[in-house]
Design an enzyme around this catalytic site. Sequence first.
Site, PDB file in Angstrom:
ATOM      1  N   GLU A  36      44.754  -2.573  -3.975  1.00 10.15           N
ATOM      2  CA  GLU A  36      43.995  -3.413  -2.727  1.00 10.15           C
ATOM      3  C   GLU A  36      43.930  -4.818  -3.277  1.00 10.15           C
ATOM      4  O   GLU A  36      43.888  -4.884  -4.276  1.00 10.15           O
ATOM      5  CB  GLU A  36      42.806  -2.719  -2.352  1.00 10.15           C
ATOM      6  N   HIS A  69      36.753   0.017 -11.008  1.00  7.44           N
ATOM      7  CA  HIS A  69      36.351  -1.154 -10.463  1.00  7.44           C
ATOM      8  C   HIS A  69      35.172  -0.708  -9.466  1.00  7.44           C
ATOM      9  O   HIS A  69      35.129   0.469  -9.026  1.00  7.44           O
ATOM     10  CB  HIS A  69      37.358  -1.965  -9.642  1.00  7.44           C
ATOM     11  N   ARG A 106      36.174   9.156  -8.046  1.00 11.68           N
ATOM     12  CA  ARG A 106      34.944   8.154  -8.184  1.00 11.68           C
ATOM     13  C   ARG A 106      34.365   8.783  -9.643  1.00 11.68           C
ATOM     14  O   ARG A 106      34.432   9.797  -9.978  1.00 11.68           O
ATOM     15  CB  ARG A 106      33.930   8.659  -7.182  1.00 11.68           C
TER      16      ARG A 106
END
Length: 403
Positions: A140, A269, A288
Site C-alpha cells: 500500500e 506499521h 495484527r
Amino acid sequence: MSFLQDKIFKLKGKVQHYAWGGFSYIPSWLGEENKDNKPYAEYWMGAHPSAPSEIQTPNGTLSLDVLIKDYPEEFIGEKVQKQFGELPYLFKILDVHEMLSIQVHPTKEEAEKGFAAEETVGVPLNAPNRNYKDKNHKPEVMVALSEFWLLHGFKPKDELMITLKTIAEFAELEELFLEKSYKGLYQHVMELPQDKVDEILRPLVEKELKRKASGDLSKDEPGWWVCKLFDGKEDSISSIDRGVFSIYFFNIVKAEQGEAVFQGAGIPHAYLEGQNVELMANSDNVLRGGLTPKHVDVPELLKHTTFQGIDPHLMKGKDTNGEKVYNCPVPDFGISKIELSGDQTYSGKASSLEIIVVIDGELTVAGANSVEAKKGEALAILQGESYTISTGSRVLAYKAFVP
C-alpha cells in the site's frame, strides 16, 4: 450495452464507519451532515466485493464489480484481466482520529498459502480470528492530505540501542537485542506473559503521563502516542497492550501534505493521526500485533515481519507530463497527483480503469463524453480512453491507475 458509448462516468464510493475514524473530515469533504455523529474512517473507491463502488450511467446506477465481471475488456482491458482477473487496486480516503493497530501484510505467495490453510480447516471467511480473507498480497501507499503521523518499520540499530539504553524500564532488553537482534527482541516482548508486560510498562506509562501533564512531550516522541492511548483511562493502567513496545521500537514518521510513504510486505506499521489518500492491492489481509481489540496472532505476525532497521523514505512525487507520480515497486497500482489552475490542462490515456478523486476545487474530464466533478466526487475512466482535464478555477485531484 448502449451506455458503453460513454467512457467517463461519475463514481460513488462507500463510507466505512470504523471506530477509529474522525467525525468531520470525510462528511465535510463529501458535503454531508453527520447528524448521528458516527465515525467516518474510510471512503472506498473500487470493486472490492465487500464494498463495491457504484457507477452512474445513462442506464441508472450500476455496481462496478458487476460491470467489471460482465465487461472486463471494456472496463479494465485484456492485459489487466489476464494478469489479475479483477481491478487490482482499492483506492481510499482515510481520516485517522484514533491510532490503528500494529500490522504487517503478507507476500502474495504467503497469502495464498495462509488462505488455503484456513480454508482447509474450515475457518469461516467472516470469523473474527480469520487472518487471510483472500489470496492476495496487500502492498500500500499513502499520500498525506494533512500533517500525517505513522509508525513505519523498526528503528535503525543505533537509534534502537539509544532507546533501550535511555529508558530505564527497557534495561534488561539491551543485552537481548545485542545477542539476538531484532527478531529475538520483538519475539521476547510479544510473547511475554501479561503480568510481566504490565510490570515493565506500567511505570513507563505513568512516567509519560506525568511528562504530558507538564507539557514535556511532542508528537515526534513515543510518549506522546502512549499518552494518547491512555487518554481518559489514566486511572486504569492494567492489562497494558503489548503494542506499546512497538511505539518505542518503530520509526515515528511525520509526512507533510503531498508526501507519500510506501509499505511493502513484511514492514510493520501503524497509522497514528491525520488524513490521507491510500492506494493498495485489492486485499483485506492484515496480521495484527497490538493496539487493537481485534484478533492478534503473534506467531503469524512474527512469521511475516521483516526484522531489520530501516530509514523511512518519504516520496515527494516526480513531475511527469503535468502530474506528480509517486513510483511504487508493484505491478498492481500507481498513484499520481494532478494540480491545475486557470487555463492549465492535463492530458492522459487510461492504461486500465482509472479512478480520479477530487480533493479540492473542480474539474471537467473530456473525452468520448464530458463529465464535471467537484470536491468530494470521483470519476471512473475506462481502459483505452484518451482524455483532457481542465478547471474553471483550480483543482487538486489524485489518480489511481494500473502502471
